[in-house]
Design a protein around this motif. Sequence first.
Motif, PDB file in Angstrom:
ATOM      1  N   ALA A 160       0.828  -1.207   0.000  1.00  0.00           N
ATOM      2  CA  ALA A 160       0.000   0.000   0.000  1.00  0.00           C
ATOM      3  C   ALA A 160       0.862   1.256   0.000  1.00  0.00           C
ATOM      4  CB  ALA A 160      -0.930  -0.013   1.210  1.00  0.00           C
ATOM      5  N   LEU A 161       1.884   1.284   0.846  1.00  0.00           N
ATOM      6  CA  LEU A 161       2.727   2.470   0.984  1.00  0.00           C
ATOM      7  C   LEU A 161       3.721   2.625  -0.167  1.00  0.00           C
ATOM      8  CD1 LEU A 161       3.302   2.000   4.785  1.00  0.00           C
ATOM      9  CD2 LEU A 161       2.336   4.088   3.783  1.00  0.00           C
ATOM     10  N   GLY A 162       3.950   1.534  -0.899  1.00  0.00           N
ATOM     11  CA  GLY A 162       4.868   1.583  -2.028  1.00  0.00           C
ATOM     12  C   GLY A 162       4.111   1.709  -3.336  1.00  0.00           C
ATOM     13  N   PRO A 163       3.927   0.600  -4.078  1.00  0.00           N
ATOM     14  CA  PRO A 163       3.228   0.683  -5.365  1.00  0.00           C
ATOM     15  C   PRO A 163       1.813   1.245  -5.262  1.00  0.00           C
ATOM     16  CG  PRO A 163       4.341  -1.424  -5.130  1.00  0.00           C
ATOM     17  CD  PRO A 163       4.455  -0.746  -3.802  1.00  0.00           C
ATOM     18  N   GLY A 164       1.118   0.931  -4.163  1.00  0.00           N
ATOM     19  CA  GLY A 164      -0.262   1.393  -4.028  1.00  0.00           C
ATOM     20  C   GLY A 164      -0.398   2.896  -3.958  1.00  0.00           C
ATOM     21  N   ALA A 165       0.620   3.578  -3.418  1.00  0.00           N
ATOM     22  CA  ALA A 165       0.560   5.033  -3.281  1.00  0.00           C
ATOM     23  C   ALA A 165       0.961   5.763  -4.553  1.00  0.00           C
ATOM     24  CB  ALA A 165       1.456   5.473  -2.124  1.00  0.00           C
ATOM     25  N   GLU A 166       1.426   5.025  -5.553  1.00  0.00           N
ATOM     26  CA  GLU A 166       1.825   5.675  -6.806  1.00  0.00           C
ATOM     27  C   GLU A 166       0.611   6.325  -7.471  1.00  0.00           C
ATOM     28  OE1 GLU A 166       4.816   6.043  -8.030  1.00  0.00           O
ATOM     29  OE2 GLU A 166       5.774   4.963  -6.377  1.00  0.00           O
ATOM     30  N   ARG A 167       0.848   7.411  -8.156  1.00  0.00           N
ATOM     31  CA  ARG A 167      -0.257   8.177  -8.744  1.00  0.00           C
ATOM     32  C   ARG A 167      -1.106   7.337  -9.683  1.00  0.00           C
ATOM     33  NH1 ARG A 167      -1.193  13.507  -8.825  1.00  0.00           N
ATOM     34  NH2 ARG A 167       0.872  13.901  -7.918  1.00  0.00           N
ATOM     35  N   GLY A 168      -0.458   6.505 -10.504  1.00  0.00           N
ATOM     36  CA  GLY A 168      -1.216   5.708 -11.453  1.00  0.00           C
ATOM     37  C   GLY A 168      -2.119   4.682 -10.808  1.00  0.00           C
ATOM     38  N   VAL A 169      -1.809   4.289  -9.572  1.00  0.00           N
ATOM     39  CA  VAL A 169      -2.639   3.316  -8.853  1.00  0.00           C
ATOM     40  C   VAL A 169      -3.686   4.027  -8.019  1.00  0.00           C
ATOM     41  CG1 VAL A 169      -2.631   1.457  -7.129  1.00  0.00           C
ATOM     42  CG2 VAL A 169      -0.790   1.599  -8.818  1.00  0.00           C
ATOM     43  N   PHE A 170      -3.244   4.918  -7.134  1.00  0.00           N
ATOM     44  CA  PHE A 170      -4.176   5.515  -6.179  1.00  0.00           C
ATOM     45  C   PHE A 170      -5.195   6.417  -6.860  1.00  0.00           C
ATOM     46  CE2 PHE A 170      -5.699   7.648  -2.412  1.00  0.00           C
ATOM     47  CZ  PHE A 170      -5.557   6.692  -1.420  1.00  0.00           C
ATOM     48  N   ASP A 171      -4.854   7.011  -7.981  1.00  0.00           N
ATOM     49  CA  ASP A 171      -5.794   7.906  -8.668  1.00  0.00           C
ATOM     50  C   ASP A 171      -6.864   7.147  -9.433  1.00  0.00           C
ATOM     51  OD1 ASP A 171      -4.350   9.939  -7.633  1.00  0.00           O
ATOM     52  OD2 ASP A 171      -3.571  10.701  -9.533  1.00  0.00           O
ATOM     53  N   ASP A 172      -6.690   5.854  -9.627  1.00  0.00           N
ATOM     54  CA  ASP A 172      -7.681   5.048 -10.331  1.00  0.00           C
ATOM     55  C   ASP A 172      -8.738   4.577  -9.319  1.00  0.00           C
ATOM     56  OD1 ASP A 172      -8.782   2.258 -11.148  1.00  0.00           O
ATOM     57  OD2 ASP A 172      -7.993   3.098 -13.011  1.00  0.00           O
ATOM     58  N   PRO A 173     -10.016   4.931  -9.482  1.00  0.00           N
ATOM     59  CA  PRO A 173     -11.033   4.605  -8.477  1.00  0.00           C
ATOM     60  C   PRO A 173     -11.150   3.114  -8.183  1.00  0.00           C
ATOM     61  CG  PRO A 173     -11.873   6.241 -10.013  1.00  0.00           C
ATOM     62  CD  PRO A 173     -10.569   5.753 -10.581  1.00  0.00           C
ATOM     63  N   LEU A 174     -11.074   2.277  -9.229  1.00  0.00           N
ATOM     64  CA  LEU A 174     -11.219   0.846  -9.015  1.00  0.00           C
ATOM     65  C   LEU A 174     -10.026   0.281  -8.253  1.00  0.00           C
ATOM     66  CD1 LEU A 174     -12.800  -1.741  -9.444  1.00  0.00           C
ATOM     67  CD2 LEU A 174     -11.701  -1.979 -11.686  1.00  0.00           C
ATOM     68  N   LEU A 175      -8.816   0.694  -8.637  1.00  0.00           N
ATOM     69  CA  LEU A 175      -7.622   0.221  -7.950  1.00  0.00           C
ATOM     70  C   LEU A 175      -7.580   0.744  -6.510  1.00  0.00           C
ATOM     71  CD1 LEU A 175      -4.927   0.593 -10.748  1.00  0.00           C
ATOM     72  CD2 LEU A 175      -6.023  -1.506  -9.952  1.00  0.00           C
ATOM     73  N   ARG A 176      -8.020   1.987  -6.313  1.00  0.00           N
ATOM     74  CA  ARG A 176      -8.032   2.562  -4.970  1.00  0.00           C
ATOM     75  C   ARG A 176      -9.029   1.817  -4.075  1.00  0.00           C
ATOM     76  NH1 ARG A 176      -8.947   7.343  -6.420  1.00  0.00           N
ATOM     77  NH2 ARG A 176     -11.032   7.808  -5.629  1.00  0.00           N
ATOM     78  N   ASP A 177     -10.178   1.445  -4.619  1.00  0.00           N
ATOM     79  CA  ASP A 177     -11.156   0.671  -3.851  1.00  0.00           C
ATOM     80  C   ASP A 177     -10.581  -0.685  -3.471  1.00  0.00           C
ATOM     81  OD1 ASP A 177     -14.028   0.157  -2.938  1.00  0.00           O
ATOM     82  OD2 ASP A 177     -13.730  -1.489  -4.355  1.00  0.00           O
ATOM     83  N   THR A 178      -9.882  -1.316  -4.413  1.00  0.00           N
ATOM     84  CA  THR A 178      -9.241  -2.599  -4.126  1.00  0.00           C
ATOM     85  C   THR A 178      -8.182  -2.450  -3.043  1.00  0.00           C
ATOM     86  OG1 THR A 178      -9.620  -3.333  -6.404  1.00  0.00           O
ATOM     87  CG2 THR A 178      -7.955  -4.519  -5.132  1.00  0.00           C
ATOM     88  N   LEU A 179      -7.436  -1.357  -3.089  1.00  0.00           N
ATOM     89  CA  LEU A 179      -6.400  -1.102  -2.095  1.00  0.00           C
ATOM     90  C   LEU A 179      -7.013  -0.931  -0.699  1.00  0.00           C
ATOM     91  CD1 LEU A 179      -3.285  -0.709  -2.194  1.00  0.00           C
ATOM     92  CD2 LEU A 179      -3.722   1.747  -2.215  1.00  0.00           C
ATOM     93  N   PHE A 180      -8.116  -0.180  -0.614  1.00  0.00           N
ATOM     94  CA  PHE A 180      -8.794  -0.023   0.674  1.00  0.00           C
ATOM     95  C   PHE A 180      -9.280  -1.363   1.200  1.00  0.00           C
ATOM     96  CE2 PHE A 180     -13.011  -0.021   2.616  1.00  0.00           C
ATOM     97  CZ  PHE A 180     -12.695   0.540   3.853  1.00  0.00           C
ATOM     98  N   ARG A 181      -9.920  -2.145   0.343  1.00  0.00           N
ATOM     99  CA  ARG A 181     -10.455  -3.438   0.782  1.00  0.00           C
ATOM    100  C   ARG A 181      -9.331  -4.376   1.232  1.00  0.00           C
ATOM    101  NH1 ARG A 181     -15.747  -4.733  -0.690  1.00  0.00           N
ATOM    102  NH2 ARG A 181     -16.835  -2.986  -1.675  1.00  0.00           N
ATOM    103  N   MET A 182      -8.216  -4.349   0.544  1.00  0.00           N
ATOM    104  CA  MET A 182      -7.092  -5.187   0.934  1.00  0.00           C
ATOM    105  C   MET A 182      -6.566  -4.773   2.304  1.00  0.00           C
ATOM    106  SD  MET A 182      -3.406  -5.643  -0.995  1.00  0.00           S
ATOM    107  CE  MET A 182      -2.961  -3.930  -0.668  1.00  0.00           C
ATOM    108  N   ALA A 183      -6.388  -3.452   2.531  1.00  0.00           N
ATOM    109  CA  ALA A 183      -5.875  -2.983   3.817  1.00  0.00           C
ATOM    110  C   ALA A 183      -6.870  -3.244   4.941  1.00  0.00           C
ATOM    111  CB  ALA A 183      -5.551  -1.490   3.722  1.00  0.00           C
ATOM    112  N   ALA A 184      -8.158  -3.019   4.680  1.00  0.00           N
ATOM    113  CA  ALA A 184      -9.172  -3.253   5.711  1.00  0.00           C
ATOM    114  C   ALA A 184      -9.271  -4.736   6.054  1.00  0.00           C
ATOM    115  CB  ALA A 184     -10.521  -2.722   5.242  1.00  0.00           C
ATOM    116  N   ALA A 185      -9.209  -5.605   5.033  1.00  0.00           N
ATOM    117  CA  ALA A 185      -9.261  -7.039   5.280  1.00  0.00           C
ATOM    118  C   ALA A 185      -8.057  -7.496   6.089  1.00  0.00           C
ATOM    119  CB  ALA A 185      -9.326  -7.791   3.951  1.00  0.00           C
ATOM    120  N   ALA A 186      -6.873  -6.938   5.790  1.00  0.00           N
ATOM    121  CA  ALA A 186      -5.671  -7.287   6.558  1.00  0.00           C
ATOM    122  C   ALA A 186      -5.797  -6.824   8.005  1.00  0.00           C
ATOM    123  CB  ALA A 186      -4.435  -6.675   5.906  1.00  0.00           C
TER     124      ALA A 186
END
Length: 315
Positions: A160-186
């Motif tokens: 999350a703090l590495g590739p997930g925080a990159e602009r191309g990932v975090f700015d994409d709504p679908l990828l950002r939603d997946t990132l939130f769900r992954m962190a919340a599930a963890a």
Amino acid sequence: MPVTRMTMSSREPDVALAVIRGLQPGFDFNRDRDDGPFSFAADGVSDERLSLQRLDLICTAHGEADPMTSYTVCQTTTPLRILVGRRQLDTSRPFLYPRAPIRSSWEHEARSSAVQLDIDAVDALARQYFGRPGLRVRFTGGAPIDAERERHWRAVAGHALGPGAERGVFDDPLLRDTLFRMAAAALLSDFPNSTLDLPPAHDGGVAVPATIRRAIAYMEEHIAEPIGLLDVAEASRLSPRGLQDAFHRIVGVSPMQYLRSLRLSAAHADLLAADIVHQDTVTAIAHRWGFSHVPRFAAAYRTQYGEYPRDTLAR
């Protein structure tokens, strides 16, 4: 959801204080030497549900902060001492900030990273996954459950703090939603909490019957009033027995247990915000939320929050 990015550095303590207060409510610190070296650097990205932050504060200092308003898991690469009352957190491992005031101190440098998750959003995800519309997550410890869970959290947070925080990932709504769900599930999987023994819903979620929604809405609207099972059943348009059966099947507890949990949550919030100067007391807060028998209130409160009301009030 709007995305906010921040990258900055400064040699001004007031600038550092303003930035950190945006991440940690009520934060304040005092340098042990005013003439010692000082610098501050921060970068982060966030939306309404997820925030990813890195901080580096060069100085020797001690500080304090109010209770966190989000689920915040922190990792440090420099020694950091954090006290919750008289209890010291183990900051050599990832740790979940308690929802209580803290005191901290460090020498030379405080370097940390944090994953912050909105509490309501995590609860909503848990309700969907476990198929329990009244579910509220309660964390019972601040350290990962075991070494395996710690490795898992470090891997998720690192992504999350590495590739997930990159602009191309975090700015994409679908990828950002997946990132939130992954962190919340963890978070729900790796730290001790009240959902660990719950079975998931068969299909990952269930539709909440209108009768249950009406009952919950009525309880929330009349939480401080002397309502009982018959009142809630009438509002839900079910018989008392039908309401009890529906609650046990869908929510996992009885209607009155659910109402008690709502009232305990309201009392907990009042105890945390209590002002002793204005003579807020455990008895007054208990009566405010419909608990006429204070010893029974204290016992139920300790079961739900792991401490007595007087302990919360004394913070």
